[in-house]
Scaffold this active site. Structure first.
Site, PDB file in Angstrom:
ATOM      1  N   THR A 106       3.004  -6.376  19.003  1.00 45.63           N
ATOM      2  CA  THR A 106       1.487  -5.192  18.030  1.00 45.63           C
ATOM      3  C   THR A 106       2.096  -5.393  16.679  1.00 45.63           C
ATOM      4  O   THR A 106       3.468  -5.754  16.545  1.00 45.63           O
ATOM      5  CB  THR A 106       1.438  -3.865  18.555  1.00 45.63           C
ATOM      6  OG1 THR A 106       0.661  -3.118  17.727  1.00 45.63           O
ATOM      7  CG2 THR A 106       2.595  -2.899  18.438  1.00 45.63           C
ATOM      8  N   ASP A 107       0.909  -5.733  15.397  1.00 41.94           N
ATOM      9  CA  ASP A 107       1.569  -5.655  13.945  1.00 41.94           C
ATOM     10  C   ASP A 107       1.877  -3.960  13.341  1.00 41.94           C
ATOM     11  O   ASP A 107       2.657  -3.956  13.017  1.00 41.94           O
ATOM     12  CB  ASP A 107       0.238  -6.787  13.681  1.00 41.94           C
ATOM     13  CG  ASP A 107      -1.177  -5.365  13.295  1.00 41.94           C
ATOM     14  OD1 ASP A 107      -0.938  -4.167  14.255  1.00 41.94           O
ATOM     15  OD2 ASP A 107      -1.893  -5.818  13.111  1.00 41.94           O
ATOM     16  N   GLU A 108       1.701  -3.276  14.971  1.00 42.76           N
ATOM     17  CA  GLU A 108       2.349  -2.086  14.100  1.00 42.76           C
ATOM     18  C   GLU A 108       4.554  -1.564  14.445  1.00 42.76           C
ATOM     19  O   GLU A 108       4.241  -0.763  13.464  1.00 42.76           O
ATOM     20  CB  GLU A 108       1.424  -0.962  15.169  1.00 42.76           C
ATOM     21  CG  GLU A 108      -0.153  -1.036  15.128  1.00 42.76           C
ATOM     22  CD  GLU A 108      -0.854  -0.113  16.063  1.00 42.76           C
ATOM     23  OE1 GLU A 108      -0.374   1.216  16.414  1.00 42.76           O
ATOM     24  OE2 GLU A 108      -1.676   0.371  16.330  1.00 42.76           O
ATOM     25  N   TYR A 147       4.331   5.396  19.393  1.00 40.61           N
ATOM     26  CA  TYR A 147       3.890   4.253  20.042  1.00 40.61           C
ATOM     27  C   TYR A 147       4.983   2.921  19.338  1.00 40.61           C
ATOM     28  O   TYR A 147       5.350   1.916  19.788  1.00 40.61           O
ATOM     29  CB  TYR A 147       2.715   4.303  19.471  1.00 40.61           C
ATOM     30  CG  TYR A 147       2.019   2.691  20.650  1.00 40.61           C
ATOM     31  CD1 TYR A 147       2.179   1.974  21.931  1.00 40.61           C
ATOM     32  CD2 TYR A 147       1.183   1.762  19.049  1.00 40.61           C
ATOM     33  CE1 TYR A 147       1.674   0.694  21.759  1.00 40.61           C
ATOM     34  CE2 TYR A 147       1.444   0.600  19.949  1.00 40.61           C
ATOM     35  CZ  TYR A 147       1.058  -0.279  20.627  1.00 40.61           C
ATOM     36  OH  TYR A 147       0.563  -1.329  20.891  1.00 40.61           O
TER      37      TYR A 147
HETATM   38  P1  NAD Z   1      -4.094  -1.401  28.110  1.00 41.78           P
HETATM   39  O1  NAD Z   1      -3.252   0.678  27.746  1.00 41.78           O
HETATM   40  O2  NAD Z   1      -5.521  -1.160  28.733  1.00 41.78           O
HETATM   41  O3  NAD Z   1      -3.304  -1.938  29.486  1.00 41.78           O
HETATM   42  C1  NAD Z   1      -1.732  -1.871  30.184  1.00 41.78           C
HETATM   43  C2  NAD Z   1      -1.691  -1.623  31.424  1.00 41.78           C
HETATM   44  O4  NAD Z   1       0.265  -2.035  31.422  1.00 41.78           O
HETATM   45  C3  NAD Z   1      -2.000  -0.979  32.274  1.00 41.78           C
HETATM   46  O5  NAD Z   1      -2.675  -1.937  33.435  1.00 41.78           O
HETATM   47  C4  NAD Z   1      -1.447  -0.435  33.326  1.00 41.78           C
HETATM   48  O6  NAD Z   1      -1.286   0.689  34.231  1.00 41.78           O
HETATM   49  C5  NAD Z   1      -0.339  -0.728  32.524  1.00 41.78           C
HETATM   50  N1  NAD Z   1       1.174   0.137  32.532  1.00 41.78           N
HETATM   51  C6  NAD Z   1       1.502   0.988  32.174  1.00 41.78           C
HETATM   52  N2  NAD Z   1       2.485   1.361  32.526  1.00 41.78           N
HETATM   53  C7  NAD Z   1       3.214   0.732  33.208  1.00 41.78           C
HETATM   54  C8  NAD Z   1       4.225   0.514  34.022  1.00 41.78           C
HETATM   55  N3  NAD Z   1       5.745   1.852  34.322  1.00 41.78           N
HETATM   56  N4  NAD Z   1       4.897  -0.242  35.314  1.00 41.78           N
HETATM   57  C9  NAD Z   1       3.885  -1.444  35.427  1.00 41.78           C
HETATM   58  N5  NAD Z   1       1.876  -1.149  34.306  1.00 41.78           N
HETATM   59  C10 NAD Z   1       2.093  -0.379  33.808  1.00 41.78           C
HETATM   60  O7  NAD Z   1      -3.387  -2.237  26.893  1.00 41.78           O
HETATM   61  P2  NAD Z   1      -4.103  -3.231  26.452  1.00 41.78           P
HETATM   62  O8  NAD Z   1      -4.136  -2.830  24.865  1.00 41.78           O
HETATM   63  O9  NAD Z   1      -4.330  -4.008  27.048  1.00 41.78           O
HETATM   64  O10 NAD Z   1      -2.052  -3.585  25.508  1.00 41.78           O
HETATM   65  C11 NAD Z   1      -0.828  -4.939  26.070  1.00 41.78           C
HETATM   66  C12 NAD Z   1      -0.072  -5.042  25.140  1.00 41.78           C
HETATM   67  O11 NAD Z   1      -0.787  -5.889  24.261  1.00 41.78           O
HETATM   68  C13 NAD Z   1       0.817  -4.184  25.014  1.00 41.78           C
HETATM   69  O12 NAD Z   1       2.253  -4.663  25.397  1.00 41.78           O
HETATM   70  C14 NAD Z   1       0.385  -3.507  24.086  1.00 41.78           C
HETATM   71  O13 NAD Z   1       1.091  -2.719  23.016  1.00 41.78           O
HETATM   72  C15 NAD Z   1       0.153  -4.724  22.646  1.00 41.78           C
HETATM   73  N6  NAD Z   1      -0.736  -5.188  22.170  1.00 41.78           N
HETATM   74  C16 NAD Z   1      -2.346  -3.764  22.557  1.00 41.78           C
HETATM   75  C17 NAD Z   1      -3.782  -4.148  21.053  1.00 41.78           C
HETATM   76  C18 NAD Z   1      -4.482  -3.922  21.578  1.00 41.78           C
HETATM   77  O14 NAD Z   1      -5.107  -3.728  20.282  1.00 41.78           O
HETATM   78  N7  NAD Z   1      -5.034  -3.377  22.451  1.00 41.78           N
HETATM   79  C19 NAD Z   1      -2.915  -5.001  19.776  1.00 41.78           C
HETATM   80  C20 NAD Z   1      -1.539  -5.227  19.737  1.00 41.78           C
HETATM   81  C21 NAD Z   1      -1.341  -5.114  21.095  1.00 41.78           C
HETATM   82  P1  TYD Z   2      -7.278   3.717  18.329  1.00 37.01           P
HETATM   83  O1  TYD Z   2      -8.374   1.666  18.252  1.00 37.01           O
HETATM   84  O2  TYD Z   2      -6.520   4.083  18.576  1.00 37.01           O
HETATM   85  O3  TYD Z   2      -6.052   1.874  17.388  1.00 37.01           O
HETATM   86  P2  TYD Z   2      -4.960   1.908  16.833  1.00 37.01           P
HETATM   87  O4  TYD Z   2      -4.751   3.061  16.836  1.00 37.01           O
HETATM   88  O5  TYD Z   2      -3.658   1.124  17.565  1.00 37.01           O
HETATM   89  O6  TYD Z   2      -4.951   1.412  15.075  1.00 37.01           O
HETATM   90  O7  TYD Z   2      -7.380   2.972  16.326  1.00 37.01           O
HETATM   91  C1  TYD Z   2      -7.783   2.183  15.245  1.00 37.01           C
HETATM   92  C2  TYD Z   2      -9.017   3.015  14.655  1.00 37.01           C
HETATM   93  O8  TYD Z   2      -9.758   3.683  14.591  1.00 37.01           O
HETATM   94  C3  TYD Z   2      -6.938   3.741  13.822  1.00 37.01           C
HETATM   95  O9  TYD Z   2      -6.975   4.040  11.931  1.00 37.01           O
HETATM   96  C4  TYD Z   2      -7.696   5.259  13.978  1.00 37.01           C
HETATM   97  C5  TYD Z   2      -9.338   5.302  13.992  1.00 37.01           C
HETATM   98  N1  TYD Z   2      -9.879   6.326  15.104  1.00 37.01           N
HETATM   99  C6  TYD Z   2     -11.150   6.752  14.449  1.00 37.01           C
HETATM  100  O10 TYD Z   2     -11.337   6.869  13.843  1.00 37.01           O
HETATM  101  N2  TYD Z   2     -11.615   7.149  15.167  1.00 37.01           N
HETATM  102  C7  TYD Z   2     -11.265   7.430  17.375  1.00 37.01           C
HETATM  103  O11 TYD Z   2     -11.434   8.111  17.813  1.00 37.01           O
HETATM  104  C8  TYD Z   2     -10.100   6.771  16.958  1.00 37.01           C
HETATM  105  C9  TYD Z   2      -9.909   6.555  18.772  1.00 37.01           C
HETATM  106  C10 TYD Z   2      -9.889   6.390  16.613  1.00 37.01           C
END
Ligand code: NAD
Ligand code: TYD
Length: 352
Positions: free
Chosen positions: A133-135, A158
């Site tokens: 992630t960019d975080e 996280y």
């Molecule tokens: P998500 O929470 O939707 O899915 C995570 C998946 O991992 C789920 O299916 C869960 O069951 C599985 N999982 C969790 N713990 C596990 C374990 N111990 N063993 C096996 N499986 C396990 O997450 P996502 O949004 O699809 O994110 C996927 C990846 O992308 C992550 O690594 C996250 O850090 C990264 N990422 C996500 C975002 C975003 O915007 N969603 C942005 C940047 C990076």
């Molecule tokens: P989120 O979807 O949780 O992603 P991330 O924290 O990884 O960026 O949140 C996106 C942005 O929206 C973040 O600045 C927090 C804000 N947010 C709200 O204002 N209300 C909400 O209920 C949630 C879940 C997030």
């Protein structure tokens, strides 16, 4: 090594992982996909339903923090590529309970790397793609954007756990020459997004006439990436990326949270007029502790070195996303009513 791509996808039942499986299996490539997933609250076999009977696909329920089972995968199935998505992914949950984040994101990634090392020693591994992630870069002020050279400064449990995993991945390249690549992307949106994250939560709350909680002033900025563009980028990086390198993925699409929530409200006014005007549901609530102000990705490296470009326009993709939730009521109703757990169990027995 077999020419066919035999891809192990961890976390493939989650949001981005399942979209990645769709991208792979919808392509005309010669490949097999094995998903391993613990099916936590965020994992949902329904996301993969259309592939459950496809010969190119198999699902294994597995916790990546179970070292023995993870390492045993090398003896059980042919794997020449790993796409590692599995993680605890929600910042708010990491604030309430960081331990699972350290276990899955740090320890789980360590075991996945150990599996990669074992496969590499068996002359089987071609690439290990780590999704991050960019975080990990922390927060930006009003100007600038994260590049691959931006120093790590994670602010939430996280992002700290993801940063830890990124460093382990890096070390396995330098120490063991493992063919690893890390991608750091911005906030994703699209189909199958678990409704705890901003965009799906706002869509579903609009549909249910519930209030729309905006943290703080709503001025925080995120750089939104359509999940389908992201998955195409990952697939390309797996083929063309340089081992040991990292690539930022984003589409120069910054919005304040309030802009996003207002836009969803206005689109919902058109698509679901019953609750009109949805902006009346907006409620400013207490800010998230340590809330990062702004994320923004500079995607020049992936554009110039890999030749990736997004194909979806935000205005179209956000409507497509809203339509997906409108057309998949059963999917989200099962999640919010808690029935999805029962569904997992049933499907899991059938799939095995
Ligand atoms: P998500 O929470 O939707 O899915 C995570 C998946 O991992 C789920 O299916 C869960 O069951 C599985 N999982 C969790 N713990 C596990 C374990 N111990 N063993 C096996 N499986 C396990 O997450 P996502 O949004 O699809 O994110 C996927 C990846 O992308 C992550 O690594 C996250 O850090 C990264 N990422 C996500 C975002 C975003 O915007 N969603 C942005 C940047 C990076
Ligand atoms: P989120 O979807 O949780 O992603 P991330 O924290 O990884 O960026 O949140 C996106 C942005 O929206 C973040 O600045 C927090 C804000 N947010 C709200 O204002 N209300 C909400 O209920 C949630 C879940 C997030």
């Amino acid at each position: 090594m077999s020419k066919q791509r035999n891809i192990l996808v961890t976390g493939g039942a989650g949001f981005i992982g399942s979209n990645f499986v769709h991208t792979l299996l919808e392509s005309n490539e010669d490949l097999k996909v094995t998903v391993v997933d613990k099916l936590t609250y965020a994992g949902n076999l329904k996301n993969l339903e259309r592939w459950l009977n496809d010969k190119r696909f198999q699902f294994i329920k597995l916790d990546i923090t179970d070292k023995e089972k993870v390492l045993d995968l090398a003896n059980q199935i042919e794997i020449n590529e790993i796409a590692h998505f599995a993680a605890e992914s929600h910042v708010d949950r990491s604030i309430l309970g960081p331990e699972e984040f350290v276990k899955t994101n740090v320890l789980g990634t360590f075991y996945m790397l150990e599996l990669g090392k074992k496969l590499f020693e068996m002359n089987s591994l071609r690439v290990f793609l780590h999704v991050s992630t960019d975080e990990v870069f922390g927060t930006l002020g009003k100007d600038g954007a994260f590049t691959e050279l931006t120093p790590y400064a994670p602010n939430s449990p996280y992002s700290a756990s993801k940063a830890g995993s990124d460093h382990l991945v890096r070390s396995y390249f330098h120490t063991y020459q493992l063919p690893v690549i890390t991608t750091n992307c911005s906030n994703n949106y699209g189909p199958f997004h678990f409704p705890e994250k901003l965009i799906p939560l706002m869509i579903l709350n609009c549909l249910q006439g519930k209030s729309l909680p905006v943290y703080g002033t709503g001025e925080n900025i995120r750089d939104w990436l359509y999940v389908k563009d992201h998955c195409l980028a990952i697939n390309l990086v797996m083929k063309k990326g340089k081992f040991g390198e990292t690539y930022n993925i984003g589409t120069r699409n910054e919005k304040t949270n309030l802009e996003i929530v207002n836009l969803i409200c206005d689109l919902m006014d058109k698509k679901h007029p019953e609750g009109k005007p949805h902006r009346n549901l907006i409620k400013f609530v207490k800010d998230r502790p340590g809330h990062d102000f702004r994320y923004a990705i500079d995607p020049k490296k992936i554009e110039t070195e890999i030749g990736w470009k997004p194909i979806y326009k935000f205005e179209v993709a956000i409507e497509e996303t809203i339509d997906w939730y409108l057309n998949n009521k059963v999917w989200w109703e099962e999640i919010i009513s808690g029935q999805y757990n029962q569904y997992y169990e049933l499907q899991y027995k059938e799939a095995n």
